[in-house]
Motif scaffolding. Structure first.
Motif, PDB file in Angstrom:
ATOM      1  N   MET A 151       0.824  -1.192   0.000  1.00  0.00           N
ATOM      2  CA  MET A 151       0.000   0.000   0.000  1.00  0.00           C
ATOM      3  C   MET A 151       0.867   1.253   0.000  1.00  0.00           C
ATOM      4  O   MET A 151       0.608   2.203  -0.750  1.00  0.00           O
ATOM      5  CB  MET A 151      -0.939   0.011   1.207  1.00  0.00           C
ATOM      6  N   GLN A 152       1.887   1.267   0.833  1.00  0.00           N
ATOM      7  CA  GLN A 152       2.748   2.444   0.926  1.00  0.00           C
ATOM      8  C   GLN A 152       3.558   2.659  -0.350  1.00  0.00           C
ATOM      9  O   GLN A 152       3.809   3.802  -0.741  1.00  0.00           O
ATOM     10  CB  GLN A 152       3.662   2.318   2.140  1.00  0.00           C
ATOM     11  N   GLN A 153       3.942   1.590  -1.015  1.00  0.00           N
ATOM     12  CA  GLN A 153       4.667   1.730  -2.276  1.00  0.00           C
ATOM     13  C   GLN A 153       3.786   2.363  -3.342  1.00  0.00           C
ATOM     14  O   GLN A 153       4.232   3.237  -4.106  1.00  0.00           O
ATOM     15  CB  GLN A 153       5.175   0.356  -2.746  1.00  0.00           C
ATOM     16  N   ALA A 154       2.530   1.924  -3.405  1.00  0.00           N
ATOM     17  CA  ALA A 154       1.595   2.492  -4.386  1.00  0.00           C
ATOM     18  C   ALA A 154       1.348   3.968  -4.102  1.00  0.00           C
ATOM     19  O   ALA A 154       1.329   4.808  -5.025  1.00  0.00           O
ATOM     20  CB  ALA A 154       0.282   1.716  -4.359  1.00  0.00           C
ATOM     21  N   HIS A 158       2.379   7.368  -6.532  1.00  0.00           N
ATOM     22  CA  HIS A 158       1.458   8.406  -6.990  1.00  0.00           C
ATOM     23  C   HIS A 158       1.887   9.796  -6.523  1.00  0.00           C
ATOM     24  O   HIS A 158       1.752  10.775  -7.264  1.00  0.00           O
ATOM     25  CB  HIS A 158       0.044   8.096  -6.520  1.00  0.00           C
ATOM     26  N   TRP A 159       2.399   9.884  -5.287  1.00  0.00           N
ATOM     27  CA  TRP A 159       2.914  11.180  -4.832  1.00  0.00           C
ATOM     28  C   TRP A 159       4.065  11.633  -5.739  1.00  0.00           C
ATOM     29  O   TRP A 159       4.187  12.819  -6.090  1.00  0.00           O
ATOM     30  CB  TRP A 159       3.417  11.090  -3.398  1.00  0.00           C
ATOM     31  N   ALA A 160       4.930  10.686  -6.112  1.00  0.00           N
ATOM     32  CA  ALA A 160       6.064  11.016  -6.976  1.00  0.00           C
ATOM     33  C   ALA A 160       5.584  11.486  -8.348  1.00  0.00           C
ATOM     34  O   ALA A 160       6.168  12.406  -8.945  1.00  0.00           O
ATOM     35  CB  ALA A 160       6.979   9.802  -7.123  1.00  0.00           C
ATOM     36  N   GLU A 161       4.517  10.873  -8.859  1.00  0.00           N
ATOM     37  CA  GLU A 161       3.962  11.280 -10.148  1.00  0.00           C
ATOM     38  C   GLU A 161       3.435  12.709 -10.072  1.00  0.00           C
ATOM     39  O   GLU A 161       3.644  13.505 -11.001  1.00  0.00           O
ATOM     40  CB  GLU A 161       2.843  10.320 -10.553  1.00  0.00           C
ATOM     41  N   ILE A 199      -4.208  22.083  -2.876  1.00  0.00           N
ATOM     42  CA  ILE A 199      -3.870  23.069  -3.913  1.00  0.00           C
ATOM     43  C   ILE A 199      -2.353  23.126  -4.110  1.00  0.00           C
ATOM     44  O   ILE A 199      -1.863  23.165  -5.246  1.00  0.00           O
ATOM     45  CB  ILE A 199      -4.434  24.450  -3.540  1.00  0.00           C
ATOM     46  N   GLY A 200      -1.611  23.120  -3.026  1.00  0.00           N
ATOM     47  CA  GLY A 200      -0.154  23.142  -3.134  1.00  0.00           C
ATOM     48  C   GLY A 200       0.401  21.870  -3.747  1.00  0.00           C
ATOM     49  O   GLY A 200       1.346  21.915  -4.554  1.00  0.00           O
ATOM     50  N   LEU A 201      -0.172  20.727  -3.399  1.00  0.00           N
ATOM     51  CA  LEU A 201       0.326  19.447  -3.898  1.00  0.00           C
ATOM     52  C   LEU A 201       0.073  19.257  -5.388  1.00  0.00           C
ATOM     53  O   LEU A 201       0.752  18.459  -6.031  1.00  0.00           O
ATOM     54  CB  LEU A 201      -0.315  18.297  -3.112  1.00  0.00           C
ATOM     55  N   VAL A 202      -0.918  19.947  -5.938  1.00  0.00           N
ATOM     56  CA  VAL A 202      -1.209  19.788  -7.373  1.00  0.00           C
ATOM     57  C   VAL A 202      -0.654  20.943  -8.199  1.00  0.00           C
ATOM     58  O   VAL A 202      -0.988  21.096  -9.368  1.00  0.00           O
ATOM     59  CB  VAL A 202      -2.728  19.634  -7.617  1.00  0.00           C
ATOM     60  N   GLY A 203       0.195  21.763  -7.598  1.00  0.00           N
ATOM     61  CA  GLY A 203       0.892  22.787  -8.348  1.00  0.00           C
ATOM     62  C   GLY A 203       0.220  24.134  -8.415  1.00  0.00           C
ATOM     63  O   GLY A 203       0.620  25.001  -9.204  1.00  0.00           O
ATOM     64  N   GLY A 204      -0.787  24.341  -7.582  1.00  0.00           N
ATOM     65  CA  GLY A 204      -1.459  25.628  -7.575  1.00  0.00           C
ATOM     66  C   GLY A 204      -1.025  26.476  -6.396  1.00  0.00           C
ATOM     67  O   GLY A 204      -0.220  26.057  -5.565  1.00  0.00           O
ATOM     68  N   GLN A 205      -1.563  27.677  -6.325  1.00  0.00           N
ATOM     69  CA  GLN A 205      -1.397  28.524  -5.152  1.00  0.00           C
ATOM     70  C   GLN A 205      -2.789  28.952  -4.710  1.00  0.00           C
ATOM     71  O   GLN A 205      -3.648  29.273  -5.534  1.00  0.00           O
ATOM     72  CB  GLN A 205      -0.525  29.743  -5.453  1.00  0.00           C
ATOM     73  N   ASN A 206      -3.004  28.897  -3.424  1.00  0.00           N
ATOM     74  CA  ASN A 206      -4.316  29.237  -2.898  1.00  0.00           C
ATOM     75  C   ASN A 206      -4.604  30.715  -3.178  1.00  0.00           C
ATOM     76  O   ASN A 206      -3.804  31.588  -2.844  1.00  0.00           O
ATOM     77  CB  ASN A 206      -4.370  28.964  -1.396  1.00  0.00           C
ATOM     78  N   ALA A 207      -5.761  30.969  -3.777  1.00  0.00           N
ATOM     79  CA  ALA A 207      -6.131  32.351  -4.106  1.00  0.00           C
ATOM     80  C   ALA A 207      -6.508  33.158  -2.878  1.00  0.00           C
ATOM     81  O   ALA A 207      -6.567  34.387  -2.938  1.00  0.00           O
ATOM     82  CB  ALA A 207      -7.300  32.349  -5.100  1.00  0.00           C
ATOM     83  N   LEU A 272     -10.115  15.450  -0.671  1.00  0.00           N
ATOM     84  CA  LEU A 272      -9.736  16.089   0.594  1.00  0.00           C
ATOM     85  C   LEU A 272      -9.476  15.117   1.740  1.00  0.00           C
ATOM     86  O   LEU A 272      -8.998  15.527   2.788  1.00  0.00           O
ATOM     87  CB  LEU A 272     -10.836  17.073   1.029  1.00  0.00           C
ATOM     88  N   GLY A 273      -9.815  13.854   1.554  1.00  0.00           N
ATOM     89  CA  GLY A 273      -9.768  12.916   2.673  1.00  0.00           C
ATOM     90  C   GLY A 273      -8.389  12.453   3.089  1.00  0.00           C
ATOM     91  O   GLY A 273      -8.201  11.934   4.184  1.00  0.00           O
ATOM     92  N   PHE A 274      -7.384  12.604   2.210  1.00  0.00           N
ATOM     93  CA  PHE A 274      -6.031  12.113   2.481  1.00  0.00           C
ATOM     94  C   PHE A 274      -6.068  10.660   2.951  1.00  0.00           C
ATOM     95  O   PHE A 274      -5.484  10.297   3.968  1.00  0.00           O
ATOM     96  CB  PHE A 274      -5.315  13.014   3.489  1.00  0.00           C
ATOM     97  N   GLY A 275      -6.779   9.855   2.154  1.00  0.00           N
ATOM     98  CA  GLY A 275      -6.816   8.420   2.352  1.00  0.00           C
ATOM     99  C   GLY A 275      -6.004   7.742   1.265  1.00  0.00           C
ATOM    100  O   GLY A 275      -5.325   8.407   0.463  1.00  0.00           O
ATOM    101  N   PRO A 276      -6.055   6.422   1.170  1.00  0.00           N
ATOM    102  CA  PRO A 276      -5.221   5.698   0.207  1.00  0.00           C
ATOM    103  C   PRO A 276      -5.549   5.985  -1.255  1.00  0.00           C
ATOM    104  O   PRO A 276      -4.727   5.753  -2.133  1.00  0.00           O
ATOM    105  CB  PRO A 276      -5.477   4.224   0.550  1.00  0.00           C
ATOM    106  N   ARG A 277      -6.747   6.514  -1.550  1.00  0.00           N
ATOM    107  CA  ARG A 277      -7.077   6.873  -2.943  1.00  0.00           C
ATOM    108  C   ARG A 277      -6.596   8.271  -3.312  1.00  0.00           C
ATOM    109  O   ARG A 277      -6.521   8.616  -4.499  1.00  0.00           O
ATOM    110  CB  ARG A 277      -8.591   6.792  -3.161  1.00  0.00           C
ATOM    111  N   SER A 278      -6.285   9.091  -2.324  1.00  0.00           N
ATOM    112  CA  SER A 278      -5.963  10.493  -2.579  1.00  0.00           C
ATOM    113  C   SER A 278      -4.721  10.711  -3.443  1.00  0.00           C
ATOM    114  O   SER A 278      -4.752  11.555  -4.351  1.00  0.00           O
ATOM    115  CB  SER A 278      -5.820  11.248  -1.259  1.00  0.00           C
ATOM    116  N   PRO A 279      -3.609  10.009  -3.226  1.00  0.00           N
ATOM    117  CA  PRO A 279      -2.421  10.283  -4.041  1.00  0.00           C
ATOM    118  C   PRO A 279      -2.656  10.094  -5.536  1.00  0.00           C
ATOM    119  O   PRO A 279      -2.206  10.915  -6.343  1.00  0.00           O
ATOM    120  CB  PRO A 279      -1.393   9.276  -3.503  1.00  0.00           C
ATOM    121  N   GLU A 280      -3.360   9.033  -5.921  1.00  0.00           N
ATOM    122  CA  GLU A 280      -3.639   8.817  -7.342  1.00  0.00           C
ATOM    123  C   GLU A 280      -4.543   9.924  -7.877  1.00  0.00           C
ATOM    124  O   GLU A 280      -4.330  10.441  -8.990  1.00  0.00           O
ATOM    125  CB  GLU A 280      -4.292   7.454  -7.555  1.00  0.00           C
TER     126      GLU A 280
END
Length: 306
Positions: A151-154, A158-161, A199-207, A272-280
């Motif tokens: 699970m942690q490898q997956a 995705h975080w690296a991607e 927003i920061g993790l996907v390359g944006g800046q909070n307005a 927003l949940g920061f669960g195992p589906r969030s990184p993908e």
């Protein structure tokens, strides 16, 4: 005489052996069964982790943020994560209540502790490192180490991607996250929220960075924020009545986002949940944000230059 004595002794030994075997067999069959674990899961991210660890069959109840997988939706609910009912939790006779430390209210948490239940509330840190620690923590509590590494490898992949995508972005668009529950509830995220972290993790800046938490959306705030992109959950957009209703909000027509109709939506839990589906999900969202840079508006270019 000796033969008779020998036969009597042999018969006695056989009888004793039979009795010993009978007694041993009875004791094995009457051993107390291993106690069944009954888990109440608090928080959609924790629930998803439990299912991926193979402990889903032991869950007897969840809070209302646990909307994935389908099996979790069908389970009894004990209230919203931050507005739990002690009576609802206790009525399910749990042997383990596990969730994140934003569970509440505090007096309900105290009631559960005083009831003698094994209550474990793990830290919720909305970051890649925080998710890794949450997965590890849940696995340790339910003693399921065998599936953690995969699970942690997956998750790490995705975080690296996502990071690879954001590192190549020429500009960081100003993103406004709107939390909507119909037209009556419209709030905008400032700093210190899961939306701000996303927003920061996907390359944006909070307005919006002038305050922490959420505040009601106003036309003045929209115009002042000048967002290039509107980020809203799929559920929130549906509650508004769709994209046309979003663009019709007061002040929206004066934003760069309106000019190019740039809105990004995703289901709220993986968003927003920061669960195992969030990184993908966030890795895909980063690609979407990058694609919006192909033809940046003048406003986006100005923001980038600053």
């Amino acid at each position: 005489m000796n033969l008779r004595f020998w036969m009597l002794g042999a018969l006695t030994l056989l009888a004793l052996g039979f009795l010993v075997g009978l007694t041993t067999g009875c004791s094995r069959s009457e051993e107390a069964p291993v106690a069944e674990r009954r888990i109440v899961s608090l928080g959609g991210s924790v629930t998803e982790i439990l299912y991926q660890l193979g402990a889903g069959g032991e869950i007897v109840g969840t809070d209302t943020t646990s909307v994935y997988p389908d099996e979790a939706v069908a389970l009894p609910k004990v209230g919203y994560l931050r507005q739990l009912s002690a009576e609802g939790v206790l009525s399910l006779s749990p042997t383990l209540v596990i969730g994140t430390d934003d569970a509440g209210p505090p007096h309900v948490v105290e009631q559960l502790r005083n009831a003698g239940i094994n209550l474990v509330l793990l830290p919720l840190n909305q970051s890649p490192e925080g998710l890794d620690q949450l997965i590890t923590g849940v696995a340790e509590v339910v003693e399921a180490p065998e599936k953690v590494e995969a699970m942690q490898q997956a998750v790490a992949q995705h975080w690296a991607e996502a990071k690879k995508t954001t590192d190549t972005m020429e500009a960081n668009p100003k993103v406004l996250f709107i939390y909507a529950r119909g037209g009556a509830v419209l709030n905008v995220s400032g700093t210190g929220t899961a939306a701000h972290a996303v927003i920061g993790l996907v390359g944006g800046q909070n307005a919006v960075t002038g305050y922490q938490g959420y505040r009601p959306l106003t036309a003045e705030a929209l115009v002042e924020a000048k967002p290039d992109v509107i980020l809203i959950s799929t559920e929130g957009l549906e509650s508004l009545g769709g994209e046309d209703a979003l663009w019709a909000l007061p002040g929206m027509n004066l934003t760069p986002a309106f000019e190019k109709k740039q809105v990004v939506t995703e289901s709220i839990m993986p968003l927003l949940g920061f669960g195992p589906r969030s990184p993908e999900t966030l890795a895909k969202l980063a690609q979407t944000m990058a694609s919006l840079q192909d033809e940046p508006s003048q406003e986006a270019a100005t923001v980038s230059a600053n």
